[in-house]
Design a protein around this motif. Structure first.
Motif, mmCIF file in Angstrom:
data_model
loop_
_atom_site.group_PDB
_atom_site.id
_atom_site.type_symbol
_atom_site.label_atom_id
_atom_site.label_comp_id
_atom_site.label_asym_id
_atom_site.label_seq_id
_atom_site.Cartn_x
_atom_site.Cartn_y
_atom_site.Cartn_z
ATOM 1 N N ALA A 124 -1.415 -12.247 4.725
ATOM 2 C CA ALA A 124 -2.008 -11.523 3.586
ATOM 3 C C ALA A 124 -1.877 -10.014 3.808
ATOM 4 O O ALA A 124 -1.615 -9.259 2.853
ATOM 5 C CB ALA A 124 -3.470 -11.925 3.436
ATOM 6 N N ALA A 125 -2.036 -9.571 5.055
ATOM 7 C CA ALA A 125 -1.900 -8.139 5.353
ATOM 8 C C ALA A 125 -0.459 -7.693 5.119
ATOM 9 O O ALA A 125 -0.207 -6.627 4.549
ATOM 10 C CB ALA A 125 -2.304 -7.868 6.798
ATOM 11 N N LEU A 126 0.485 -8.518 5.542
ATOM 12 C CA LEU A 126 1.903 -8.176 5.360
ATOM 13 C C LEU A 126 2.243 -8.065 3.867
ATOM 14 O O LEU A 126 2.944 -7.131 3.450
ATOM 15 C CB LEU A 126 2.785 -9.237 6.038
ATOM 16 C CG LEU A 126 4.291 -9.092 5.821
ATOM 17 C CD1 LEU A 126 4.809 -7.751 6.329
ATOM 18 C CD2 LEU A 126 5.043 -10.237 6.510
ATOM 19 N N GLU A 127 1.737 -8.995 3.070
ATOM 20 C CA GLU A 127 2.028 -8.948 1.626
ATOM 21 C C GLU A 127 1.437 -7.679 1.009
ATOM 22 O O GLU A 127 2.047 -7.061 0.135
ATOM 23 C CB GLU A 127 1.496 -10.221 0.957
ATOM 24 C CG GLU A 127 2.286 -11.465 1.394
ATOM 25 C CD GLU A 127 1.816 -12.789 0.802
ATOM 26 O OE1 GLU A 127 2.599 -13.754 0.825
ATOM 27 O OE2 GLU A 127 0.650 -12.881 0.325
ATOM 28 N N ARG B 16 9.357 -10.226 -4.828
ATOM 29 C CA ARG B 16 8.054 -10.495 -5.450
ATOM 30 C C ARG B 16 6.991 -9.472 -5.051
ATOM 31 O O ARG B 16 6.268 -8.957 -5.900
ATOM 32 C CB ARG B 16 7.611 -11.910 -5.055
ATOM 33 C CG ARG B 16 6.266 -12.224 -5.602
ATOM 34 C CD ARG B 16 5.851 -13.651 -5.346
ATOM 35 N NE ARG B 16 4.458 -13.776 -5.696
ATOM 36 C CZ ARG B 16 3.674 -14.744 -5.312
ATOM 37 N NH1 ARG B 16 4.174 -15.716 -4.577
ATOM 38 N NH2 ARG B 16 2.422 -14.762 -5.664
ATOM 39 N N PHE B 17 6.892 -9.192 -3.757
ATOM 40 C CA PHE B 17 5.843 -8.285 -3.276
ATOM 41 C C PHE B 17 6.404 -6.874 -3.131
ATOM 42 O O PHE B 17 7.079 -6.565 -2.154
ATOM 43 C CB PHE B 17 5.264 -8.785 -1.948
ATOM 44 C CG PHE B 17 4.431 -10.021 -2.107
ATOM 45 C CD1 PHE B 17 3.084 -9.932 -2.452
ATOM 46 C CD2 PHE B 17 4.993 -11.279 -1.963
ATOM 47 C CE1 PHE B 17 2.311 -11.062 -2.634
ATOM 48 C CE2 PHE B 17 4.231 -12.426 -2.143
ATOM 49 C CZ PHE B 17 2.888 -12.311 -2.480
ATOM 50 N N ARG B 18 6.146 -6.058 -4.136
ATOM 51 C CA ARG B 18 6.564 -4.652 -4.095
ATOM 52 C C ARG B 18 5.676 -3.890 -5.050
ATOM 53 O O ARG B 18 5.005 -4.492 -5.895
ATOM 54 C CB ARG B 18 8.042 -4.519 -4.465
ATOM 55 C CG ARG B 18 8.354 -4.903 -5.883
ATOM 56 C CD ARG B 18 9.829 -5.206 -6.050
ATOM 57 N NE ARG B 18 10.000 -6.191 -7.111
ATOM 58 C CZ ARG B 18 10.126 -5.879 -8.401
ATOM 59 N NH1 ARG B 18 10.106 -4.625 -8.781
ATOM 60 N NH2 ARG B 18 10.264 -6.820 -9.308
ATOM 61 N N LEU C 296 4.776 0.356 3.996
ATOM 62 C CA LEU C 296 6.003 -0.207 3.429
ATOM 63 C C LEU C 296 7.098 -0.308 4.502
ATOM 64 O O LEU C 296 7.764 -1.344 4.635
ATOM 65 C CB LEU C 296 6.479 0.664 2.248
ATOM 66 C CG LEU C 296 7.839 0.302 1.668
ATOM 67 C CD1 LEU C 296 7.831 -1.114 1.080
ATOM 68 C CD2 LEU C 296 8.269 1.296 0.588
ATOM 69 N N GLU C 297 7.256 0.759 5.266
ATOM 70 C CA GLU C 297 8.305 0.755 6.313
ATOM 71 C C GLU C 297 8.090 -0.369 7.317
ATOM 72 O O GLU C 297 9.023 -1.054 7.714
ATOM 73 C CB GLU C 297 8.289 2.095 7.054
ATOM 74 C CG GLU C 297 9.183 3.116 6.391
ATOM 75 C CD GLU C 297 9.027 4.501 7.025
ATOM 76 O OE1 GLU C 297 9.233 5.457 6.279
ATOM 77 O OE2 GLU C 297 8.673 4.591 8.219
#
Ligand code: GMT
Length: 380
Positions: free
Chosen positions: A287-290, A180-182, A349-350
């Motif tokens: 939220a930061a991770l997403e 979903r999150f990309r 992203l990494e």
């Protein structure tokens, strides 16, 4: 496994984690039973292994506050008995851990031992849990849980510091679902928001004081002077009116869009260049991770567990809570140079990949098995 999940069904981080976890477990073949007072916000898709049990109370003139805890405990007992659940996983200690303890005691009368895992999410420990109005019950029910997890090392340490805890606390970080999150192509959308190629900054939260949304506006005010930019504010909550007033006062209404609660946050993250999370307190910062999963670098405070997610000078920058000058300088450093922005995007992203759902889910499954096995010998 047959797993019960109790959570707040709202847009709050604990409910999101609980729902995403339940749906992922269902896809892995487990039978998952959500027990909440409303269908969880992210539980939108039908799945054959997902069941939803609504907690409903009786209204009665005597009740100024309907006794939700009693209704929830009764529903837990009913679902465990009739669906033959193996384990109950409650998210956010208040009141869920205490209610689970009551359900466990009731079930014990029938000779059934219900293993309970409590996941601590943040404000249940940092802001609300150690309030004398709740503390004795929170402490007791954490200690009575068969398993306890915290979403960051910070939160585990904070729990041990604030409470007298006699049980182990396992850290299982928040996770993100890359399906979903990309980063997805939403260029047409980007043009609509930023027609002249302005940078897009985003903040999403429930607009509570602890999120310091005012700092987001103050930072944006400074960044906007140096870099042509727009600000998207996603979510809603008690501070929104105040924040809107502030935007009017500083005359930036045309540059700032209030989008309210959004289901498809990932589509907005896909067009974002920078994410702000200047919280006063943040146990992890889902939220930061997403945002990072969508290749968006993060400007954050250094509160709580945020340093476990956002790496200073690599995936974004961290500053002291309230240091809007430093946050603005950091934002300008990233946004003012295409090459720098691309490097931070790649790093974000990494780092997010470390928290991929496919890595974190097996940690929960293994923990469930461990707790069920350990509980098989328990009698009280
Ligand atoms: O405060 C919120 O945003 C909601 C809160 C909750 O418990 O519903 O979120 C907490 O849980 C999230 C999921 O584990 C964490 O990522 C958030 O950092 C945490 N919020 C705070 O600690 C303020």
């Amino acid at each position: 496994m047959k797993i019960g999940i109790v959570c707040y069904p709202t847009f709050g981080g604990s409910g999101v984690v609980a729902t995403e976890l339940g749906m992922a477990l269902a896809k892995r073949g487990h039978e998952v039973h959500f027990i909440t007072y409303r269908r969880p916000a992210r539980l939108s898709v039908f799945h054959e292994n997902v069941f939803y049990h609504e907690v409903t109370g009786e209204d009665y003139p005597l009740f100024e506050y309907p006794p939700y805890d009693t209704a929830l405990a009764s529903k837990m007992v009913e679902v465990v008995k009739f669906e033959k659940l193996d384990i109950m996983h409650v998210h956010y200690a208040i009141p869920h851990a205490a209610v689970a303890y009551m359900a466990k005691k009731i079930l014990l009368q029938d000779g059934r031992y219900l293993p309970v895992i409590t996941t601590l999410h943040g404000t249940d420990i940092t802001l609300v849990g150690d309030n004398p109005a709740f503390k004795p019950v929170v402490e007791f029910s954490i200690n009575k849980s068969d398993g306890v997890t915290a979403v960051s090392h910070f939160l585990r340490d904070e729990t041990l510091r604030k409470f007298s805890i006699s049980t182990d606390i396992k850290v299982i970080h928040n996770f993100v679902d890359f399906e979903r999150f990309r980063k997805i192509d939403k260029d047409h959308f980007k043009k609509a928001i930023a027609p002249n190629g302005e940078r897009i900054m985003t903040h999403t939260s429930n607009f509570r004081k602890v999120k310091r949304v005012e700092d987001v506006i103050r930072v944006f005010e400074k960044v906007h002077r140096a870099v042509p930019s727009k600000l998207l504010l996603i979510g809603d909550g008690p501070e929104r009116r105040h924040v809107e007033d502030l935007c009017r006062q500083i005359g930036l209404c045309d540059e700032i869009r209030f989008l309210g609660k959004q289901d498809a946050v990932e589509e907005l993250l896909a067009i974002s260049d920078l994410f702000f999370i200047p919280s006063q307190s943040e146990s992890f910062g889902l939220a930061a991770l997403e945002a990072m999963a969508c290749e968006v670098p993060v400007i954050s405070s250094n509160a709580g567990g945020l340093p476990e997610v956002n790496i200073h000078g690599k995936t974004g920058f961290l500053s002291d809570v309230g240091d809007v000058e430093a946050m603005a300088q950091h934002a300008i450093a990233i946004l003012g140079d295409d090459q720098v922005l691309q490097t931070f995007r790649k790093n974000a992203l990494e780092q997010a990949q470390r928290f991929d759902l496919s890595r974190v889910l097996p940690e929960y499954e293994a923990y469930y098995e461990e707790i069920i096995e350990r509980s098989a010998v328990r009698v009280d």
